[in-house]
Each structure stands twice: as structure tokens, then as C-alpha cells.
Motif scaffolding. Structure first.
Motif, mmCIF file in Angstrom:
data_model
loop_
_atom_site.group_PDB
_atom_site.id
_atom_site.type_symbol
_atom_site.label_atom_id
_atom_site.label_comp_id
_atom_site.label_asym_id
_atom_site.label_seq_id
_atom_site.Cartn_x
_atom_site.Cartn_y
_atom_site.Cartn_z
ATOM 1 N N LYS A 1 0.626 -0.855 -0.276
ATOM 2 C CA LYS A 1 -0.220 -0.106 -0.173
ATOM 3 C C LYS A 1 1.121 1.226 -0.390
ATOM 4 C CE LYS A 1 -4.094 -2.476 1.750
ATOM 5 N NZ LYS A 1 -4.501 -1.960 3.246
ATOM 6 N N THR A 2 1.599 1.469 0.876
ATOM 7 C CA THR A 2 2.657 2.181 1.204
ATOM 8 C C THR A 2 3.896 3.007 -0.093
ATOM 9 O OG1 THR A 2 4.062 1.057 2.270
ATOM 10 C CG2 THR A 2 2.496 2.578 3.665
ATOM 11 N N GLN B 1 1.546 15.185 -2.370
ATOM 12 C CA GLN B 1 2.549 14.717 -1.442
ATOM 13 C C GLN B 1 2.950 14.844 -0.427
ATOM 14 O OE1 GLN B 1 6.184 16.269 -3.236
ATOM 15 N NE2 GLN B 1 6.176 15.112 -5.623
ATOM 16 N N LEU B 2 2.406 16.164 0.747
ATOM 17 C CA LEU B 2 2.363 15.734 2.038
ATOM 18 C C LEU B 2 1.361 15.069 2.168
ATOM 19 C CD1 LEU B 2 3.073 17.260 4.457
ATOM 20 C CD2 LEU B 2 1.497 19.080 3.944
ATOM 21 N N VAL B 3 -0.097 14.940 2.038
ATOM 22 C CA VAL B 3 -1.013 14.124 2.209
ATOM 23 C C VAL B 3 -0.697 12.685 2.083
ATOM 24 C CG1 VAL B 3 -3.466 14.073 1.495
ATOM 25 C CG2 VAL B 3 -2.685 15.746 1.413
ATOM 26 N N ALA B 4 0.120 13.093 0.977
ATOM 27 C CA ALA B 4 0.378 10.876 0.786
ATOM 28 C C ALA B 4 1.201 10.690 1.317
ATOM 29 C CB ALA B 4 1.074 11.155 -0.743
ATOM 30 N N CYS C 1 0.333 7.239 8.728
ATOM 31 C CA CYS C 1 -1.271 6.477 8.980
ATOM 32 C C CYS C 1 -1.266 4.954 9.152
ATOM 33 C CB CYS C 1 -2.399 6.823 9.089
ATOM 34 S SG CYS C 1 -2.476 9.117 9.755
ATOM 35 N N ILE C 2 -1.056 4.563 8.014
ATOM 36 C CA ILE C 2 -1.176 3.045 7.086
ATOM 37 C C ILE C 2 0.102 2.655 8.069
ATOM 38 C CG2 ILE C 2 -0.724 1.837 5.313
ATOM 39 C CD1 ILE C 2 -2.579 3.710 3.582
ATOM 40 N N PHE D 1 4.643 0.523 12.701
ATOM 41 C CA PHE D 1 5.243 0.663 14.534
ATOM 42 C C PHE D 1 5.236 0.410 15.122
ATOM 43 C CE2 PHE D 1 5.633 5.366 10.938
ATOM 44 C CZ PHE D 1 6.289 4.579 10.403
ATOM 45 N N ASP D 2 3.949 -0.100 15.405
ATOM 46 C CA ASP D 2 3.804 -0.447 16.700
ATOM 47 C C ASP D 2 4.601 -1.776 17.749
ATOM 48 O OD1 ASP D 2 1.984 -0.630 19.126
ATOM 49 O OD2 ASP D 2 1.375 -2.339 17.784
ATOM 50 N N LYS D 3 4.296 -3.130 15.994
ATOM 51 C CA LYS D 3 5.371 -3.645 16.007
ATOM 52 C C LYS D 3 6.430 -3.523 16.446
ATOM 53 C CE LYS D 3 2.327 -6.470 13.188
ATOM 54 N NZ LYS D 3 1.608 -7.640 14.566
#
Length: 134
Positions: A77-78, A105-108, A114-115, A120-122
């Protein structure tokens, strides 16, 4: 045909299109922009076929490396968001609206971050585990 041959032919097509759009832009900038968008769309459509071996390799990597499929999906996705936003941003810039392209680009980037939160949590859990065992 090798991938290199195909890439060189696509590159030549882009260079020719660039010269043609510069020439056309003097008479009609709208047609020049439409030609640019058309060629970019055709290139993206042709590039999609090259994603198949990459996805197959990633699936193999997931099974061999025992990587969770969620991580694999996040990576795809990224990458997709990055490619699409870059192309759309360049088209906005070509149309004369650099601010719109930079904002896209900022929104992307925000969407990508966020995706990636589960990833990051892992990583944070892994760091806590490693630090806890020291």
C-alpha cells in the motif's frame, strides 16, 4: 525482449513525448497536458505487469520468512500510494500548479504514516522485548 530493452524504449517514448508536448504547448497547452496525462497513464498500465514477479517474490518472502501478511500489505500500500502520488504531483506541476502537487505529496506522506502505524507498533513491541531481555 529484456526488461532493459523495454525500459529504454519507454524512456525514448517519454523523451519524444516531452518534445512533442513542448511543441504543442505553444499552440494549445490543454492538448499538451492531456497528452502528458495519457502517456503517463499508459506507462502506469504497462508497469502494472511488472509488479507480478515482485508480488510473487514478496509472497515467497512472507512464507519463508514467516512475516505476517499485514506487514506485506502495508508495504504494498505504501509503495502504491508513493508511486501514484508522485505521478499525480508531477502532472499537477506540469499543469502549472506546483502548490497543488506539493500539497498532494504532503497528504500522501500523512496517509503513508497512518497506514504504517501498525508496523511502527510491532517495531516498538520488538524494541521493548529486546530491551526487556537485556
Amino acid at each position: 525482449w529484456s526488461l532493459m530493452d523495454i525500459f529504454l524504449k519507454i524512456t525514448a517514448g517519454f523523451l519524444i513525448t516531452s518534445v512533442v508536448t513542448l511543441t504543442i504547448a505553444k499552440q494549445n497547452s490543454d492538448i499538451s497536458l492531456l497528452l502528458t496525462i495519457f502517456v503517463c497513464c499508459m506507462a502506469v498500465i504497462s508497469a502494472i505487469s511488472y509488479f507480478s514477479p515482485i508480488i510473487q517474490f514478496m509472497e515467497r518472502l512472507v512464507s519463508v520468512g514467516q512475516i505476517e501478511e499485514d506487514i506485506f500489505r502495508i508495504l504494498l500500500k505504501t509503495a502504491g500510494i508513493g508511486v501514484v502520488s508522485q505521478i499525480a504531483s508531477m502532472i499537477c506541476s506540469d499543469a502549472g500548479n506546483q502548490t497543488l502537487g506539493k500539497t498532494l505529496q504532503l497528504v500522501a506522506t500523512s496517509v503513508i504514516l497512518c497506514i504504517c502505524i501498525p508496523l511502527f507498533d510491532k517495531i516498538l513491541i520488538l524494541i521493548e522485548t529486546v530491551l526487556g531481555s537485556i
